[in-house]
Motif scaffolding. Structure first.
Motif, PDB file in Angstrom:
ATOM      1  N   ALA A 155      10.388 -44.992  55.776  1.00 33.41           N
ATOM      2  CA  ALA A 155      10.732 -46.095  54.732  1.00 33.41           C
ATOM      3  C   ALA A 155      10.334 -45.499  53.378  1.00 33.41           C
ATOM      4  N   TYR A 163       8.488 -46.856  49.473  1.00 36.61           N
ATOM      5  CA  TYR A 163       7.734 -48.142  48.730  1.00 36.61           C
ATOM      6  C   TYR A 163       7.583 -47.525  47.300  1.00 36.61           C
ATOM      7  N   GLU A 177       8.367 -62.464  56.290  1.00 39.02           N
ATOM      8  CA  GLU A 177       8.205 -61.413  55.469  1.00 39.02           C
ATOM      9  C   GLU A 177       6.709 -61.195  55.284  1.00 39.02           C
ATOM     10  N   ARG A 179       5.772 -57.109  56.540  1.00 33.81           N
ATOM     11  CA  ARG A 179       5.361 -56.391  55.116  1.00 33.81           C
ATOM     12  C   ARG A 179       3.891 -56.170  54.937  1.00 33.81           C
ATOM     13  N   ALA A 228       7.587 -53.168  58.070  1.00 36.11           N
ATOM     14  CA  ALA A 228       8.265 -53.009  57.078  1.00 36.11           C
ATOM     15  C   ALA A 228       8.377 -51.348  56.611  1.00 36.11           C
ATOM     16  N   TYR A 229       7.063 -50.809  56.692  1.00 33.33           N
ATOM     17  CA  TYR A 229       7.016 -49.549  56.158  1.00 33.33           C
ATOM     18  C   TYR A 229       6.808 -48.685  57.418  1.00 33.33           C
ATOM     19  N   GLY A 254      12.971 -51.304  59.087  1.00 34.62           N
ATOM     20  CA  GLY A 254      11.886 -52.125  58.683  1.00 34.62           C
ATOM     21  C   GLY A 254      11.400 -53.542  59.299  1.00 34.62           C
ATOM     22  N   VAL A 297      15.539 -56.262  54.014  1.00 39.29           N
ATOM     23  CA  VAL A 297      15.394 -54.884  54.206  1.00 39.29           C
ATOM     24  C   VAL A 297      16.760 -54.326  53.859  1.00 39.29           C
ATOM     25  N   GLN A 322      16.564 -53.089  49.978  1.00 38.05           N
ATOM     26  CA  GLN A 322      15.481 -51.966  50.039  1.00 38.05           C
ATOM     27  C   GLN A 322      16.212 -50.694  50.183  1.00 38.05           C
ATOM     28  N   ARG A 323      17.052 -50.828  51.273  1.00 38.37           N
ATOM     29  CA  ARG A 323      17.828 -49.656  51.933  1.00 38.37           C
ATOM     30  C   ARG A 323      18.664 -49.332  50.705  1.00 38.37           C
TER      31      ARG A 323
END
Length: 572
Positions: free
Chosen positions: A334, A336, A488, A492, A498-499, A504, A538, A541-542
């Motif tokens: 991941a 962030y 979420e 998260r 998520a990380y 995720g 997710v 984010q990707r």
């Protein structure tokens, strides 16, 4: 406890009784202010437009540190203050969450660098000894000794090394525990709630209009003083007061981190690396490494900062200069990005964020309204003390001084006794040593609460099928004690899949939603909305992490609407 029900009651009670202090912003600074204020006997409320800690305070390097690089800038006051706060967190405030962490500093030059580094770290150790929170002092290694501790360092990149200590923390858990502790002392706390207007009587700010983002309902809350602790949103709240330019000027600086599996790097400490711009940390956690950070100006939307391909390439390049592992994008679990709220000195260039001071400032924006900005996670408690002192004024602050140096967070009270008794709980419930250590490091003395949940319902003792590090009880606890309102929030900011997982946490989505649904009264339609929203988040984010620049990445992330929209007030 933080629950959906306590949130609704808090909004009602804030309206009914009024407040001495309304804190706007539920990151680590705002949460610290709420705890400081309520433990001085002030009627205190705190609101956050997203989940607790959803912004900068859950996207940090996860370090509690004195700031070794500031020592080399001769900022002794900031280092001393930071080390004092590190000591309080290690010893008193949150010993269950904050843990001493060794780092290895590879040396490139055989004599000169070792000498000046030894003097610098020696000063760091001396200051720490006087300010509390004792950790082992520096130790020097030759090349062979350093490679024995960290075999993955390229032999050509060092002639020896120095080991020193700082501390690490799950930043999001720290924020949630601060809010929960404040609530335990009587503070009113409501997440997913934003200030849409400030109420004024002439020039005096007398309260705020709050919008419940879950329902759309608006309420007016009276408050003797409003404290703006919104970090990179400081300017936006200032505009609501109709006093642009009166508060602190904040520069949003983006810091990016990547997460890689534990087995990809062979080492028994963290690494501290100097770069041409700043520093790079390679930080060990039980199941992975966190590597970062960057320091670049961010001028896009501030709700959802994202890493770009260029950010990730920068981190990989600098890590691979030192590591034999030759990390690639395929290794990344991941990435962030967080936005640091840095104070901007007069005349500073927005492109020069690495040079902006990390110190904080409290400023009067209007009568009844103040703002605090700057600082860092480590010094949140001192920032909170200064913010409440400022709101009270010198005379009242002397009469009602801060006591948070002695206030333990939930999970810290009784922690030593729980740790001593943990083996008995583990034996009864079939937990191995790794499971017990994991629970103690996350919940401290509240391990007994999870143990009771498992005894009451053995299904709660089952590990998540797609993420066996975590128990189903941890998902339930996030709802019943930690204020999680959505999938979420759990994935998260509570169990943090998520990380920690390449997908995720999507593989655990069905099971997590199944645990949460009966606790929050969701029907099947709501369960479907929760899961679809999280999957889309997710994927966004990707996709953003493959974009070439901030503007493109930001647009990709914003193309996916939030399940609970964070509305921007008119005129902002």
């Amino acid at each position: 406890m933080l629950t959906a029900q306590s949130r609704s009651r808090a909004l009602e009670d804030m309206v009914d009784t009024g407040l001495d202090v309304l804190v706007v912003g539920g990151g680590v600074t705002g949460a610290g202010i709420a705890l400081d204020a309520v433990t001085r006997g002030l009627r205190t409320g705190i609101v956050e437009m997203q989940d607790w800690g959803a912004g900068t305070s859950s996207r940090s390097s996860r370090l509690v540190h004195g700031g070794l690089r500031y020592l080399y800038q001769l900022d002794l006051r900031l280092v001393s203050e930071s080390l004092a706060e590190r000591g309080l967190l290690l010893d008193t405030i949150a010993p269950h969450l904050v843990h001493a962490q060794p780092f290895l500093w590879p040396l490139r030059l055989p004599l000169v660098e070792r000498l000046y580094s030894a003097v610098g770290i020696g000063a760091y150790d001396v200051i720490a000894r006087f300010r509390g929170g004792r950790v082992p002092i520096q130790r020097h290694y030759d090349k062979a000794g350093a490679l024995g501790i960290f075999p993955d360092i390229r032999p050509s990149r060092l002639v020896g090394a120095i080991r020193f200590y700082d501390a690490r923390v799950d930043d999001a858990r720290l924020v949630v525990d601060l809010v929960r502790t404040a609530v335990s002392y009587g503070a009113q706390a409501a997440s997913r709630t934003r200030v849409v207007r400030l109420v004024r009587n002439g020039q005096l700010v007398t309260g705020a209009v709050l919008r419940d983002l879950e329902t759309g309902e608006e309420r007016t809350v009276r408050a003797r003083h409003v404290i703006n602790a919104t970090g990179v949103w400081t300017d936006e709240v200032e505009k609501l007061a109709g006093t642009p330019g009166k508060g602190p000027k904040v520069l949003a600086s983006k810091g990016v981190h990547i997460v890689v599996p534990k087995e990809r790097i062979r080492g028994r400490t963290g690494l501290f690396l100097r770069t041409e711009k700043s520093v790079l940390f390679i930080i060990p956690w039980p199941d992975y490494w966190v590597i970062g950070t960057t320091d670049t100006a961010w001028t896009e939307q501030r709700e959802h900062p994202v890493a770009t391909a260029a950010d990730i390439d920068y981190i990989l390049e600098h890590a691979n200069r030192v590591l034999r592992s030759r990390l690639t994008r395929d290794d990344i679990l991941a990435s962030y990005a967080g936005l640091r709220p840095l104070l901007q000195p007069l005349g500073a260039s927005a492109a020069d964020s690495a040079k902006v001071s990390r110190e904080h400032a409290v400023v009067s924006v209007a009568p009844g309204l103040s703002a605090i900005a700057g600082g860092k996670l480590t010094t949140y408690r001192k920032m909170a003390e200064d913010a409440v002192d400022f709101a009270l004024g010198p005379e009242r602050a002397r009469v009602q001084p801060s006591i948070t140096k002695r206030v333990q967070l939930v999970g810290a009270v009784g922690y030593e006794a729980t740790r001593a008794q943990a083996a008995a709980h583990a034996h009864r419930l079939g937990w191995d040593q790794q499971r017990t250590a994991h629970l103690l490091s996350r919940y401290g003395s509240e391990l007994t609460v999870l143990a009771d949940m498992v005894r009451t319902d053995p299904q709660m003792g089952l590990p998540l099928a797609a993420a066996p590090t975590y128990l189903r009880a941890e998902v339930a606890f996030a709802v019943t004690h930690e204020g999680a309102l959505h999938v979420e929030d759990v994935l998260r900011l509570r169990v943090r899949l998520a990380y920690e997982q390449r997908d995720g946490g999507v593989a655990a989505l069905d099971e997590v939603a199944a645990v949460m649904a009966p606790l929050l009264g969701w029907d099947q339609a709501q369960v479907l909305r929760e899961k679809e929203s999280y999957r889309a988040l997710v994927e966004a984010q990707r996709a953003a992490s493959e974009a070439p620049d901030d503007a493109t990445a930001s647009a990709v992330r914003r193309s996916v609407p939030d399940l609970v929209p964070v509305e921007v007030p008119d005129g902002v």
